[in-house]
Each structure stands twice: as C-alpha cells, then as structure tokens.
Design a protein around this motif. Structure first.
Motif, short mmCIF file in Angstrom:
data_model
loop_
_atom_site.label_atom_id
_atom_site.label_comp_id
_atom_site.label_asym_id
_atom_site.label_seq_id
_atom_site.Cartn_x
_atom_site.Cartn_y
_atom_site.Cartn_z
N UNK A 158 0.84 -1.21 0.00
CA UNK A 158 0.00 0.00 0.00
C UNK A 158 0.87 1.25 0.00
N UNK A 159 0.35 2.32 -0.57
CA UNK A 159 1.01 3.63 -0.51
C UNK A 159 0.72 4.23 0.86
N UNK A 160 1.73 4.24 1.71
CA UNK A 160 1.56 4.72 3.09
C UNK A 160 2.12 6.13 3.26
N UNK A 161 1.79 7.01 2.34
CA UNK A 161 2.32 8.37 2.41
C UNK A 161 1.86 9.11 3.66
N UNK A 162 0.76 8.68 4.27
CA UNK A 162 0.27 9.30 5.50
C UNK A 162 0.95 8.75 6.74
N UNK A 163 1.65 7.62 6.61
CA UNK A 163 2.37 7.02 7.73
C UNK A 163 1.52 6.20 8.68
N UNK A 164 0.29 5.88 8.31
CA UNK A 164 -0.60 5.11 9.19
C UNK A 164 -0.06 3.70 9.42
N UNK A 165 0.39 3.04 8.37
CA UNK A 165 0.87 1.67 8.51
C UNK A 165 2.17 1.64 9.32
#
Length: 162
Positions: free
Chosen positions: A76-83
């Motif tokens: 997944x693209x985790x650009x928000x840093x949630x993962x």
C-alpha cells in the motif's frame, strides 16, 4: 444458534488465528458506517487511531473503497504514515480485504507482528470475509434473535468482557 450465527462465529475464530495481532472488520458499509463491526486490534491503537482521525488518511480504507480482493499492507502507498505507526503498536504485517456484492461493500484489515501473511492465508482470509459478508447481507431475512446475537458478538469481540 442459527446457521448465520454459526458461520460468522466460526469464520471470526479462523480470522483471529490468522491475524494474532488483531483485525478490524466492517460489513455492509453505507455512508462510512458499517452494519457490523468486529475489532480485535490493541485498545491503545484503536484509541490513538480514533482520537487522531486516522480513518480519513488510512491507506487500507482508500484501497478498500477503490478495489475488490486483497492486498498486503507492504504494497500500500503509506504516504500518510498510518501503517508505519500501526507497526509501533505491534501490527507490522497484514492484509486489507474488500468484498463488494450488489453494491454492498465490506472491508477488513488483519495484522500479524511476526511475518507477512502467506498467499494461502490471504486466500483463506478472503473466503472467510466473504462468508461473513454473505451471512450478514440481508438483515431483513435474519430473525430478531439472530440479529441481536450478531450485534452482541460484535460488542464481545470488540470489547472483551462486555
């Protein structure tokens, strides 16, 4: 116990074994509100996630509303840093599942702390998500006792000891 209750209960048991670091499952989501929610993620994570409004930037949610099937968290693209943040709460590896039947969508995120899920495990997870999705699809066909029990199961899974 009705057939639908048995299907849901047994599938949740299998999902729990496959995702020992927890899961969050929402079935038949309408306007961002699911009819049934089952969560076993750590309470500290659920509290942090909720109090910081991470639902709005969660890559699993974005993927799940744009796709059907399964995807590993690592893809997944985790650009928000949630993962990345989830990994700090012991949820280092996982998969997202999206089921959509006749316009009714269900989403799930399932986690492990020790290793990536295998392809076979992800396939089993999808099958169990689909079983629960189908068993809870038409609440008008469920009798009141079954519906009440399913809702109680959702509370008991999410809030053990309740």
């Amino acid at each position: 116990m009705s057939t639908n209750e048995t299907i849901v209960s047994e599938a949740l048991g299998r999902l729990h074994k496959l995702s020992p670091a927890g899961y969050a499952l929402g079935f038949h989501i309408e306007l961002m509100a699911p009819k049934f929610v089952f969560q076993t993620y750590p309470k500290a994570w659920l509290d942090h996630y909720s109090s910081n409004g991470l639902l709005m930037v969660d890559p699993m949610v974005a993927w799940g509303f744009s796709n059907e099937g399964t995807e590993r968290w690592s893809n997944l693209d985790d650009s928000s840093g949630v993962m990345k943040l989830a990994s700090e709460y012991g949820m280092k590896f996982g998969a997202v599942v999206a089921v959509n039947t006749n316009g009714s969508r269900s989403l799930g995120g399932l986690a492990r702390s020790d290793r990536e899920l295998t392809d076979e495990e992800i396939e089993l997870i999808f099958k169990d998500m689909k079983l629960i999705h189908d068993a809870t699809a038409d609440t008008s066909e469920l009798n009141e006792a079954t519906l009440a029990h399913l809702k109680k199961m959702a509370v008991m899974v999410t809030h053990p000891g309740s």
